[in-house]
Enzyme design. Structure first.
Site, short mmCIF file in Angstrom:
data_model
loop_
_atom_site.label_atom_id
_atom_site.label_comp_id
_atom_site.label_asym_id
_atom_site.label_seq_id
_atom_site.Cartn_x
_atom_site.Cartn_y
_atom_site.Cartn_z
N CYS A 7 0.78 -1.09 0.04
CA CYS A 7 0.08 -0.29 0.09
C CYS A 7 0.90 1.13 -0.21
O CYS A 7 2.25 0.94 -0.21
CB CYS A 7 -0.65 0.13 1.70
SG CYS A 7 -0.17 0.16 2.57
N ASN A 10 1.77 1.76 4.40
CA ASN A 10 2.52 0.62 5.36
C ASN A 10 2.41 0.68 6.71
O ASN A 10 3.04 -0.43 7.50
CB ASN A 10 4.18 -0.68 4.76
CG ASN A 10 4.85 -1.48 5.32
OD1 ASN A 10 5.32 -2.47 5.57
ND2 ASN A 10 3.31 -2.55 5.74
N CYS A 12 -1.36 0.37 7.63
CA CYS A 12 -3.28 -0.09 7.45
C CYS A 12 -2.90 -1.09 6.64
O CYS A 12 -3.48 -1.63 7.56
CB CYS A 12 -3.72 1.54 7.27
SG CYS A 12 -3.84 2.79 8.57
N ARG A 13 -3.06 -0.78 5.02
CA ARG A 13 -4.37 -2.08 4.42
C ARG A 13 -2.90 -2.84 4.59
O ARG A 13 -3.39 -4.01 4.67
CB ARG A 13 -4.04 -1.41 3.21
CG ARG A 13 -5.53 -0.59 3.86
CD ARG A 13 -6.01 0.83 2.54
NE ARG A 13 -4.79 1.42 2.05
CZ ARG A 13 -4.89 2.47 1.07
NH1 ARG A 13 -5.79 2.73 0.20
NH2 ARG A 13 -3.70 3.31 1.47
N SER A 14 -2.09 -2.81 4.12
CA SER A 14 -1.17 -3.97 3.51
C SER A 14 -0.68 -4.57 4.67
O SER A 14 -0.70 -5.30 4.49
CB SER A 14 0.58 -3.76 2.65
OG SER A 14 1.28 -2.49 3.42
N ASP A 122 -9.76 2.87 1.35
CA ASP A 122 -8.39 3.94 2.26
C ASP A 122 -8.90 4.02 3.96
O ASP A 122 -9.68 4.87 3.35
CB ASP A 122 -8.14 4.91 1.29
CG ASP A 122 -6.74 5.40 1.93
OD1 ASP A 122 -6.82 4.86 3.49
OD2 ASP A 122 -6.21 6.01 1.25
P1 4NP Z 1 -1.76 2.94 4.12
O1 4NP Z 1 -2.23 4.14 4.83
O2 4NP Z 1 -1.32 3.42 3.11
O3 4NP Z 1 -3.01 1.68 4.25
O4 4NP Z 1 -0.43 2.47 5.25
C1 4NP Z 1 -1.70 5.58 5.12
C2 4NP Z 1 -0.61 5.67 5.78
C3 4NP Z 1 0.10 7.01 5.81
C4 4NP Z 1 -0.14 7.95 4.40
C5 4NP Z 1 -1.36 7.76 3.88
C6 4NP Z 1 -2.09 6.56 3.80
N1 4NP Z 1 -0.19 9.38 4.74
O5 4NP Z 1 -0.71 9.89 4.26
O6 4NP Z 1 1.05 9.49 5.81
#
Ligand code: 4NP
Length: 150
Positions: A7, A10, A12-14, A122
């Site tokens: 993702c 790294n 949340c989702r992945s 997301d």
């Molecule tokens: P992830 O979530 O890609 O699912 O780990 C996010 C983590 C950080 C950010 C966006 C989404 N950010 O904008 O920093």
């Protein structure tokens, strides 16, 4: 087989996909055959643990992601993994740029393993970690089915 979930951050989702897939693999008696990890396309969250609400959602389901810290996707991950699975289409575009395309057809989207292809929800702005959980679980179940039927 080596599987990498990807993702943006790294945190949340992945990581949710990584630990859900590890849980499903263990329950199916496949943990020795599958090497499962996750990474982010950005360096924004490098070294950070799984985001607390994502961690809580996993813990609700008896899954503990303790010890996981965010790492950034590297160019040589392409040869190190057999399947590299993005959470949303923008992850695929970033990976194709980093890897210089997808010559061996290793790149996929998680929800392509379900009957409703598209992007994993997301939770970053919506704070809706339940929808992310549902998408991730369904995608990982579909992926496991695909692996075990091949
Ligand atoms: P992830 O979530 O890609 O699912 O780990 C996010 C983590 C950080 C950010 C966006 C989404 N950010 O904008 O920093």
């Amino acid at each position: 087989m080596r599987i990498l979930f990807v993702c943006l951050g790294n945190i949340c989702r992945s990581p949710m996909a990584e630990f859900v897939m590890k849980d499903l693999a263990e329950k199916a008696g496949l943990s020795h055959e599958l090497h499962i990890a996750s990474a982010g396309t950005s360096d924004e969250e490098l070294g950070n643990p799984v985001y607390p609400p994502a961690r809580r959602k996993l813990l609700e389901h008896g899954i503990d992601p303790s010890g996981k810290t965010a790492r950034q996707l590297q160019r040589d991950d392409y040869r190190r993994y057999d399947l590299i699975i993005g959470m949303e289409r923008s992850n695929l575009r970033a990976m194709e740029r980093l890897f210089g395309g997808d010559p061996e057809g290793k790149l996929h989207l998680l929800l392509d393993y379900t009957g409703r292809p598209g992007d994993v929800a997301d939770p970053w702005y919506t704070r809706d970690f339940e929808s992310t959980w549902r998408d991730v679980l369904e995608g990982c179940q579909g992926l496991l089915e695909k692996i075990t039927n091949n």
